[in-house]
Design a protein around this motif. Structure first.
Motif, PDB file in Angstrom:
ATOM      1  N   LYS A 323       1.204  -0.995   0.571  1.00  0.00           N
ATOM      2  CA  LYS A 323      -0.228   0.348   0.032  1.00  0.00           C
ATOM      3  C   LYS A 323       0.367   0.902   0.149  1.00  0.00           C
ATOM      4  CE  LYS A 323      -4.267  -2.658   1.820  1.00  0.00           C
ATOM      5  NZ  LYS A 323      -4.941  -1.995   3.508  1.00  0.00           N
ATOM      6  N   SER A 324       2.182   1.226   0.917  1.00  0.00           N
ATOM      7  CA  SER A 324       2.846   2.126   0.505  1.00  0.00           C
ATOM      8  C   SER A 324       4.126   2.198   0.291  1.00  0.00           C
ATOM      9  CB  SER A 324       3.795   3.261   2.149  1.00  0.00           C
ATOM     10  OG  SER A 324       4.261   4.132   2.284  1.00  0.00           O
ATOM     11  N   SER A 325       4.745   3.455  -0.495  1.00  0.00           N
ATOM     12  CA  SER A 325       6.103   3.185  -1.427  1.00  0.00           C
ATOM     13  C   SER A 325       7.392   2.752  -0.590  1.00  0.00           C
ATOM     14  CB  SER A 325       6.329   4.772  -1.739  1.00  0.00           C
ATOM     15  OG  SER A 325       7.439   4.679  -3.127  1.00  0.00           O
ATOM     16  N   PHE A 326       7.877   1.951  -1.092  1.00  0.00           N
ATOM     17  CA  PHE A 326       9.356   1.749   0.196  1.00  0.00           C
ATOM     18  C   PHE A 326      10.476   1.990  -1.178  1.00  0.00           C
ATOM     19  CE2 PHE A 326       7.442  -2.633  -1.117  1.00  0.00           C
ATOM     20  CZ  PHE A 326       8.270  -3.124  -2.508  1.00  0.00           C
ATOM     21  N   ILE A 327      11.396   1.563  -0.411  1.00  0.00           N
ATOM     22  CA  ILE A 327      12.732   1.658  -0.818  1.00  0.00           C
ATOM     23  C   ILE A 327      13.272   0.688   0.081  1.00  0.00           C
ATOM     24  CG2 ILE A 327      15.326   2.275  -2.220  1.00  0.00           C
ATOM     25  CD1 ILE A 327      13.546   5.315  -1.883  1.00  0.00           C
ATOM     26  N   ARG A 328      14.002  -0.600  -0.495  1.00  0.00           N
ATOM     27  CA  ARG A 328      14.338  -1.642   0.808  1.00  0.00           C
ATOM     28  C   ARG A 328      15.294  -2.066  -0.304  1.00  0.00           C
ATOM     29  NH1 ARG A 328      14.284  -6.958  -1.646  1.00  0.00           N
ATOM     30  NH2 ARG A 328      13.237  -7.215  -3.355  1.00  0.00           N
ATOM     31  N   GLN A 329      15.975  -2.801   0.725  1.00  0.00           N
ATOM     32  CA  GLN A 329      17.384  -3.678   0.465  1.00  0.00           C
ATOM     33  C   GLN A 329      18.936  -2.182   0.422  1.00  0.00           C
ATOM     34  OE1 GLN A 329      19.361  -6.371   1.010  1.00  0.00           O
ATOM     35  NE2 GLN A 329      17.550  -7.243   1.936  1.00  0.00           N
ATOM     36  N   LEU A 330      19.228  -1.604   1.298  1.00  0.00           N
ATOM     37  CA  LEU A 330      19.690   0.053   1.286  1.00  0.00           C
ATOM     38  C   LEU A 330      20.924  -0.345   1.935  1.00  0.00           C
ATOM     39  CD1 LEU A 330      17.487   2.463   3.206  1.00  0.00           C
ATOM     40  CD2 LEU A 330      17.796   1.902   1.068  1.00  0.00           C
ATOM     41  N   LYS A 331      22.398  -0.442   0.965  1.00  0.00           N
ATOM     42  CA  LYS A 331      23.387  -0.605   0.872  1.00  0.00           C
ATOM     43  C   LYS A 331      24.553   0.259   0.742  1.00  0.00           C
ATOM     44  CE  LYS A 331      22.805  -4.980   1.900  1.00  0.00           C
ATOM     45  NZ  LYS A 331      23.277  -5.866   3.173  1.00  0.00           N
ATOM     46  N   VAL A 332      25.490   0.785   0.886  1.00  0.00           N
ATOM     47  CA  VAL A 332      26.639   1.707   0.557  1.00  0.00           C
ATOM     48  C   VAL A 332      27.234   0.436   0.971  1.00  0.00           C
ATOM     49  CG1 VAL A 332      25.729   3.745   2.038  1.00  0.00           C
ATOM     50  CG2 VAL A 332      26.409   2.414   2.871  1.00  0.00           C
ATOM     51  N   ALA A 333      28.705   1.301  -0.134  1.00  0.00           N
ATOM     52  CA  ALA A 333      29.973   0.907  -0.243  1.00  0.00           C
ATOM     53  C   ALA A 333      31.244   1.316   0.575  1.00  0.00           C
ATOM     54  CB  ALA A 333      30.544   0.348  -1.558  1.00  0.00           C
ATOM     55  N   ASP A 334      32.212   0.678   0.614  1.00  0.00           N
ATOM     56  CA  ASP A 334      33.226   1.718   1.290  1.00  0.00           C
ATOM     57  C   ASP A 334      34.589   1.396   0.160  1.00  0.00           C
ATOM     58  OD1 ASP A 334      33.977  -1.438   1.539  1.00  0.00           O
ATOM     59  OD2 ASP A 334      33.954  -0.858   3.212  1.00  0.00           O
ATOM     60  N   ALA A 335      36.181   2.090  -0.057  1.00  0.00           N
ATOM     61  CA  ALA A 335      36.461   1.651  -0.539  1.00  0.00           C
ATOM     62  C   ALA A 335      36.992   0.351  -1.348  1.00  0.00           C
ATOM     63  CB  ALA A 335      38.548   2.377  -0.109  1.00  0.00           C
ATOM     64  N   GLY A 336      36.664  -0.616  -0.169  1.00  0.00           N
ATOM     65  CA  GLY A 336      36.839  -2.160  -1.109  1.00  0.00           C
ATOM     66  C   GLY A 336      35.578  -2.153  -1.757  1.00  0.00           C
ATOM     67  N   LEU A 337      34.509  -1.489  -2.138  1.00  0.00           N
ATOM     68  CA  LEU A 337      33.688  -2.011  -2.951  1.00  0.00           C
ATOM     69  C   LEU A 337      32.733  -2.996  -2.264  1.00  0.00           C
ATOM     70  CD1 LEU A 337      34.495  -1.283  -6.277  1.00  0.00           C
ATOM     71  CD2 LEU A 337      33.530   0.157  -4.853  1.00  0.00           C
ATOM     72  N   PHE A 338      32.569  -2.955  -0.927  1.00  0.00           N
ATOM     73  CA  PHE A 338      32.394  -3.921   0.205  1.00  0.00           C
ATOM     74  C   PHE A 338      30.905  -3.685   0.668  1.00  0.00           C
ATOM     75  CE2 PHE A 338      31.183  -5.837   3.513  1.00  0.00           C
ATOM     76  CZ  PHE A 338      31.256  -7.510   3.145  1.00  0.00           C
ATOM     77  N   PRO A 339      29.974  -4.061  -0.081  1.00  0.00           N
ATOM     78  CA  PRO A 339      28.346  -3.510   0.556  1.00  0.00           C
ATOM     79  C   PRO A 339      28.406  -3.593   1.480  1.00  0.00           C
ATOM     80  CG  PRO A 339      28.430  -4.713  -1.706  1.00  0.00           C
ATOM     81  CD  PRO A 339      29.324  -4.620  -1.586  1.00  0.00           C
ATOM     82  N   ARG A 340      27.400  -2.792   2.162  1.00  0.00           N
ATOM     83  CA  ARG A 340      27.228  -2.850   3.848  1.00  0.00           C
ATOM     84  C   ARG A 340      25.958  -2.372   4.296  1.00  0.00           C
ATOM     85  NH1 ARG A 340      28.448   1.876   6.433  1.00  0.00           N
ATOM     86  NH2 ARG A 340      29.756   3.389   5.655  1.00  0.00           N
ATOM     87  N   GLU A 341      25.521  -2.971   4.916  1.00  0.00           N
ATOM     88  CA  GLU A 341      24.509  -2.044   6.171  1.00  0.00           C
ATOM     89  C   GLU A 341      24.787  -0.254   5.924  1.00  0.00           C
ATOM     90  OE1 GLU A 341      21.325  -3.394   6.496  1.00  0.00           O
ATOM     91  OE2 GLU A 341      21.983  -5.284   5.365  1.00  0.00           O
ATOM     92  N   PRO A 342      24.188   0.410   5.730  1.00  0.00           N
ATOM     93  CA  PRO A 342      24.078   1.941   6.419  1.00  0.00           C
ATOM     94  C   PRO A 342      24.335   2.102   7.944  1.00  0.00           C
ATOM     95  CG  PRO A 342      22.381   1.544   5.257  1.00  0.00           C
ATOM     96  CD  PRO A 342      22.716   0.386   5.208  1.00  0.00           C
ATOM     97  N   GLY A 343      24.948   2.827   8.137  1.00  0.00           N
ATOM     98  CA  GLY A 343      25.267   3.181   9.563  1.00  0.00           C
ATOM     99  C   GLY A 343      23.941   3.988  10.182  1.00  0.00           C
ATOM    100  N   TYR A 344      24.050   5.358  11.403  1.00  0.00           N
ATOM    101  CA  TYR A 344      23.527   5.787  11.356  1.00  0.00           C
ATOM    102  C   TYR A 344      22.326   6.468  10.716  1.00  0.00           C
ATOM    103  CZ  TYR A 344      21.207   8.477  15.139  1.00  0.00           C
ATOM    104  OH  TYR A 344      20.120   9.464  16.309  1.00  0.00           O
TER     105      TYR A 344
END
Length: 383
Positions: A323-344
């Protein structure tokens, strides 16, 4: 000296950008080898890959066909991750060594091209967003603000919100640097009648290297983004889209920095589409300083009241899945291009009575770290 060089570059860019826009206004793009028309009215020019708009830019003179490095876990081929359909290529395709460019015949959009400011972000973001909200731009977004980012990825569910004339509604990601000037890369879906000439949902990209002043544009409307894929046309309609209480239709967006070249690559639902060259940026030539996910609308108050333009599905986040709009599986990458969970994560919601947002972290589930957001616009509580 740096300031003089930057001003000279922006002046040159401004001339080249206008030249490209004028040539493509309702006409066949330069370098067109073949033209394909979709059932929904999209006209696609198959353009010689070396004659695409990017190569009108004075700082872009070579072509990188694929990244040297990929984020860990990224698929390295064009296999579909999600069932996205592009109407134009269901019966035909662009030849080898060409790329598809959607032809835009909307004269009014291009006449006002350099008067429009689509969006803005940066480390001064909180103050600037509040200032811009008084100018009609309204936001519901979550952001992860740290020191260095080299990529982001997320899965968007796609809707077709109601949008008033001369306004827009987007669901997107921003990856940004603010020094020496705001640089941003943006991607997601949008309903924007005065640009696209219809009320369909379109996939879009955007960039700027000088806080939305003289550089940057949507899609391939000016020299900047270098496309390498001949199967995916940026700016075309997304079909199908989600329905209230029904199926959720999704696309994935992955933006990451190819460390050896410094270019920022774009992958959309399995397609490696192309890249923003390092040479067109200042701050983003190195890394990003924050990443955001969420929605934005333009409120022009044409009838002296808040717009009826919807954000997301047109429903508040509290209505939940389907029913509501969402964006899921949010990830960010460091200099090693390792996807991780966002911090705070933090959030900015400029008009909570009209549009709102909340986020959750469930890393071991299908949703992962995710945001729900949206709203109906004008109502008994949003005036």
């Amino acid at each position: 000296m740096l300031l003089v060089v930057l001003i000279a570059f922006q002046s040159i860019y401004h001339v080249y950008g206008n030249e490209t826009i004028n040539k493509s206004l309702g006409l066949e793009h330069k370098g067109t080898i073949k033209t394909i028309e979709g059932d929904n009215g999209d006209i696609i020019d198959c353009v010689d890959i070396y004659q695409q708009p990017a190569f009108d830019h004075p700082l872009i003179n070579d072509l990188q066909m694929e990244p040297n490095t990929y984020p860990i876990g990224t698929k390295m081929n064009s296999t579909f991750e999600f069932d996205i359909r592009q109407d134009w290529n269901k019966n035909e395709e662009c030849p080898e060594e060409t790329i598809p460019i959607r032809r835009n015949t909307n004269t009014s959009y291009y006449n006002d091209y350099h008067k429009q400011t689509f969006s803005m972000m940066g480390d001064q973001q909180n103050q600037n967003i509040l200032q811009r909200s008084s100018g009609g731009h309204e936001y519901a977004m979550a952001f992860d603000e740290g020191s260095s980012y080299y990529g982001t990825q997320a899965v968007f569910n796609v809707w077709n919100p109601h949008v008033e004339r001369n306004e827009f509604s987007s669901s997107q990601v921003w990856i940004t640097s603010s020094s020496p000037s705001i640089n941003t890369i943006e991607a997601g879906w949008i309903v924007y009648p005065s640009k696209f000439g219809d009320t369909h949902t379109h996939f879009f990209i955007y960039w700027t290297a000088d806080n939305y002043q003289r550089t940057g544009c949507f899609d391939l409307d000016c020299p900047g983004f270098v496309q390498t894929n001949r199967h995916y046309a940026i700016g075309t309609t997304i079909s199908p889209f989600s329905t209230y209480g029904g199926n959720s239709q999704e696309i994935s967006v992955n933006i990451f920095k190819d460390i050896p070249s410094g270019n920022w690559w774009l992958q959309v639902s399995g397609y490696m589409v192309g890249y923003w060259p390092k040479s067109i940026f200042t701050g983003l030539a190195d890394h990003a300083t924050d990443v955001k996910w969420g929605g934005e609308i333009l409120n022009s108050r044409t009838r002296g009241q808040h717009t009826t333009t919807q954000m997301g599905s047109g429903h508040f986040f509290g209505e939940g899945y389907r029913k509501s709009s969402f964006i899921r599986q949010l990830k960010v990458a460091d200099a090693g291009l390792f996807p991780r969970e966002p911090g705070y994560l933090s959030k900015i919601v400029t008009t909570p009575s009209c549009y709102n947002l909340n986020f959750w972290k469930n890393p071991r589930t299908m949703m992962g770290t995710h945001v729900y957001f949206g709203g109906p616009g004008f109502s008994s509580i949003c005036k």
